[in-house]
Design a protein around this motif. Structure first.
Motif, PDB file in Angstrom:
ATOM      1  N   ARG A  56      48.087  25.405   5.046  1.00 58.51           N
ATOM      2  CA  ARG A  56      46.896  26.074   4.530  1.00 58.51           C
ATOM      3  C   ARG A  56      45.753  26.102   5.563  1.00 58.51           C
ATOM      4  N   GLU A 217      53.025  40.123 -13.781  1.00 62.87           N
ATOM      5  CA  GLU A 217      54.203  39.690 -13.015  1.00 62.87           C
ATOM      6  C   GLU A 217      54.378  38.173 -13.129  1.00 62.87           C
ATOM      7  N   THR A 294      52.255  35.005 -11.752  1.00 60.89           N
ATOM      8  CA  THR A 294      52.028  34.757 -10.318  1.00 60.89           C
ATOM      9  C   THR A 294      50.549  34.450 -10.109  1.00 60.89           C
ATOM     10  N   TYR A 295      50.234  33.797  -8.990  1.00 62.98           N
ATOM     11  CA  TYR A 295      48.848  33.407  -8.736  1.00 62.98           C
ATOM     12  C   TYR A 295      47.921  34.626  -8.721  1.00 62.98           C
ATOM     13  N   SER A 296      48.358  35.712  -8.066  1.00 65.05           N
ATOM     14  CA  SER A 296      47.444  36.860  -7.973  1.00 65.05           C
ATOM     15  C   SER A 296      47.222  37.481  -9.357  1.00 65.05           C
ATOM     16  N   GLU A 297      48.259  37.487 -10.189  1.00 63.20           N
ATOM     17  CA  GLU A 297      48.096  38.018 -11.551  1.00 63.20           C
ATOM     18  C   GLU A 297      47.150  37.136 -12.365  1.00 63.20           C
ATOM     19  N   GLN A 298      47.257  35.811 -12.183  1.00 65.25           N
ATOM     20  CA  GLN A 298      46.359  34.920 -12.928  1.00 65.25           C
ATOM     21  C   GLN A 298      44.906  35.226 -12.590  1.00 65.25           C
ATOM     22  N   VAL A 299      44.611  35.374 -11.311  1.00 61.91           N
ATOM     23  CA  VAL A 299      43.223  35.638 -10.914  1.00 61.91           C
ATOM     24  C   VAL A 299      42.780  36.960 -11.530  1.00 61.91           C
ATOM     25  N   ARG A 300      43.648  37.983 -11.433  1.00 58.77           N
ATOM     26  CA  ARG A 300      43.278  39.308 -11.948  1.00 58.77           C
ATOM     27  C   ARG A 300      43.082  39.267 -13.468  1.00 58.77           C
ATOM     28  N   ARG A 303      40.226  36.800 -14.865  1.00 57.49           N
ATOM     29  CA  ARG A 303      38.854  37.250 -14.592  1.00 57.49           C
ATOM     30  C   ARG A 303      38.423  38.392 -15.516  1.00 57.49           C
ATOM     31  N   GLU A 312      35.878  30.882  -9.951  1.00 57.54           N
ATOM     32  CA  GLU A 312      36.568  30.337  -8.775  1.00 57.54           C
ATOM     33  C   GLU A 312      37.534  29.278  -9.307  1.00 57.54           C
ATOM     34  N   LEU A 316      45.416  27.007  -9.803  1.00 52.29           N
ATOM     35  CA  LEU A 316      45.929  27.987 -10.759  1.00 52.29           C
ATOM     36  C   LEU A 316      47.026  27.335 -11.593  1.00 52.29           C
TER      37      LEU A 316
END
Ligand code: FAD
Length: 486
Positions: A56, A217, A294-300, A303, A312, A316
């Protein structure tokens, strides 16, 4: 020269053995591969990276994991040294050639005159006759050792599955839309009647949200995970959504017993509740929101919840196989098992999360073991450092023992068939939410109070500067008692 045994030659155990050997003591490192494998490891090298090849962000200014890298380098980490030497281009991240990295760690330990590597499975608890021993067997600890640990810690002290709901930084929640209130204003143990943050949804928002959960997803279970016990005990939120549009608003999102002070006349269709996750009050978890999105779906998707538009996430959500201890209850401040202090734990099994964090706890476990062998008391690390904040998370410095429970939650939990007692301790990556808050919020040159991204950036920088100063003082032996115990 004392002998200290280390079980598990992964990220944590390799680092512990190195710290012991470099301090002039004899480290005996027991690694079961290749005699016995795990479901995720493929080779026989020490410190094998089982998935991504990234450590990271390597940015030490205003990034918590970058700061942790820097602290580990300062304390002579073998894992960071090998990572630096086998780095591959990855923008601001520290990514490595995984084979070169593992080979370097293996070679360094094999060549060290104070290290003996034994390729064997430690079946059951390490024998008392070994004396001091660090157990660093990771999320896929071999079953007979896991059983041995369970036998002395109790059945509910060792989890085999992570059911993680997302955790949000408190100061990123829009309190012009959300509000503090416990269901029916109930005052639980240690509570105030306003212990939860509530985010309301109207009918259209709720229906769109359910559809987004169903359509989002997802990550599939690996074959070996699906057969793990406890899978039945934690139903992902999207699976509940698939059971019918009304399921969630009768479960974890039910709107009863709560009144929105911003709009008292309007009855919400559904309410998302967030519960305090650390004693500092800087982190809140989304109640009942364990997920395989998926992580990106969770954020989307998350929010879209009113009040969380700019959330923030400290971590996740997820559901995966993971063996870890209820460490705040079981371990003392130097990572020793209270019921058998000759055993010290390190790495992911202690409830940290990630390659870097596992190695970091291995580093500190090695140093604690050395200090004990030499009859020295090691000054506690200030919790204002990344290493100290992580240890405080694990050993309970920041965790609430009595998370207040609401009557409604039992229904939600029955619905998701959760294990009998909710666990208040969840594995965690290092993040600034684990650090004690600043005494004063930074201001810009004009002296004005800040908001938004500018405030977040200056805050992270101030936390970083404080961590650096306090680590230097700790190393120099001049750390004030108050900072060490903060
Ligand atoms: P490990 O690195 O797993 O080391 C434990 C060692 O102990 C192993 O070598 C094992 O063979 C040995 N062992 C186990 N039982 C015994 C026994 N009884 N006797 C002797 N030896 C034993 N983190 C990230 O940062 N990025 C990722 O991409 C990532 N992906 C992951 C994917 C999976 C499938 C899993 C399970 C975890 C992942 N993690 C990831 C989380 C975690 O950071 C790693 O698992 C990390 O390797 C943990 O370090 P550790 O030293 O605690 O355990």
């Amino acid at each position: 020269r004392n002998t200290i045994h280390v079980v598990g030659g992964g990220l944590a155990g390799s680092e512990s053995a190195w710290q012991i050997a470099e301090a002039g003591h004899h480290a005996v490192l027991h690694e079961m591969r290749p005699v016995r494998g795990t479901e995720a490891h493929h080779g026989e090298g020490l410190a094998e990276l089982v998935c991504s090849n990234s450590f990271r962000s390597d940015d030490p200014n205003g990034n918590a994991v970058g700061l942790l890298h820097q602290e580990m380098r300062t304390l002579g980490s073998l894992i960071l040294r090998a990572a630096d030497r086998h780095q591959v281009p990855a923008g601001g991240a520290l990514a490595v050639d995984r084979d070169g990295f593992s080979a370097a760690v293996t070679a360094a330990l094999e060549a060290h005159p104070n290290v003996t590597i034994v390729r064997e499975e430690v079946a059951g608890l390490p024998p008392e006759a070994w004396g001091p021993c660090i157990v660093a067997t990771g999320p896929l600890t071999a079953p007979s050792l896991a059983e041995g640990i369970r036998a002395i810690t109790g059945a509910d002290a060792l989890a085999f599955f992570d059911a993680i709901a997302p955790i949000v930084h408190r100061d990123s929640i829009d309190m012009d839309k959300a509000w503090f209130q416990s269901r029916y204003d109930k005052v639980g143990p240690g509570g105030t009647g306003a212990d939860y943050i509530n985010c309301p949804m109207d009918r259209a928002q709720y229906e769109a949200f359910i559809q987004a959960l169903v359509d989002g997803e997802k990550i599939g279970f690996k074959e070996w995970e699906a057969s793990t016990p406890y899978f039945d005990g934690c139903l992902p939120i999207e699976v509940m959504a698939e059971r019918g549009a009304e399921t969630l608003r009768h479960g974890p999102m039910k709107p009863v017993g709560l009144t929105n002070p911003h709009d008292p006349q309007v009855k919400a269709c559904a309410i998302v509740q967030l519960r305090q996750d650390n004693a500092l009050g800087t982190l809140y978890n989304m109640v009942g929101f364990q997920t395989k999105l998926t992580y990106s779906e969770q954020v989307r998707v998350f929010r879209t919840i009113p009040g969380l538009e700019n959330a923030e996430f400290a971590r996740l959500g997820g559901l995966h196989r993971n063996t870890y201890l209820d460490s705040p209850r079981l371990l003392d401040a130097t990572l020793r098992l209270k019921v058998r202090p000759s055993l010290r734990f390190a790495g992911q099994i202690t409830g940290c999360e990630g390659y870097v964090e596992s190695a970091a706890i291995g580093l500190m476990a090695g140093r604690f073991a050395v200090a004990e062998a030499e009859g020295r008391a090691l000054e506690p690390l200030p919790q204002t450092t990344a290493l100290g904040a992580l240890i405080a998370h694990i050993t309970g410095g920041h965790i609430l023992d009595d998370v207040p429970e609401e009557p409604g939650e039992e229904t939600a939990e029955a619905l998701v068939k959760a294990p009998a007692k909710p666990r208040s301790f969840q594995p965690m990556n290092v993040n600034f939410g684990l650090f004690p808050p600043l005494a004063a919020m930074p201001r810009n040159e004009t002296g004005k109070r800040l908001r938004g991204p500018e405030k977040a950036m200056l805050k992270r920088q101030a936390l970083t500067d404080r961590a650096r100063a306090d680590l230097s003082a700790w190393i120099a032996g001049t750390v004030p008692q108050a900072a060490a115990a903060e």
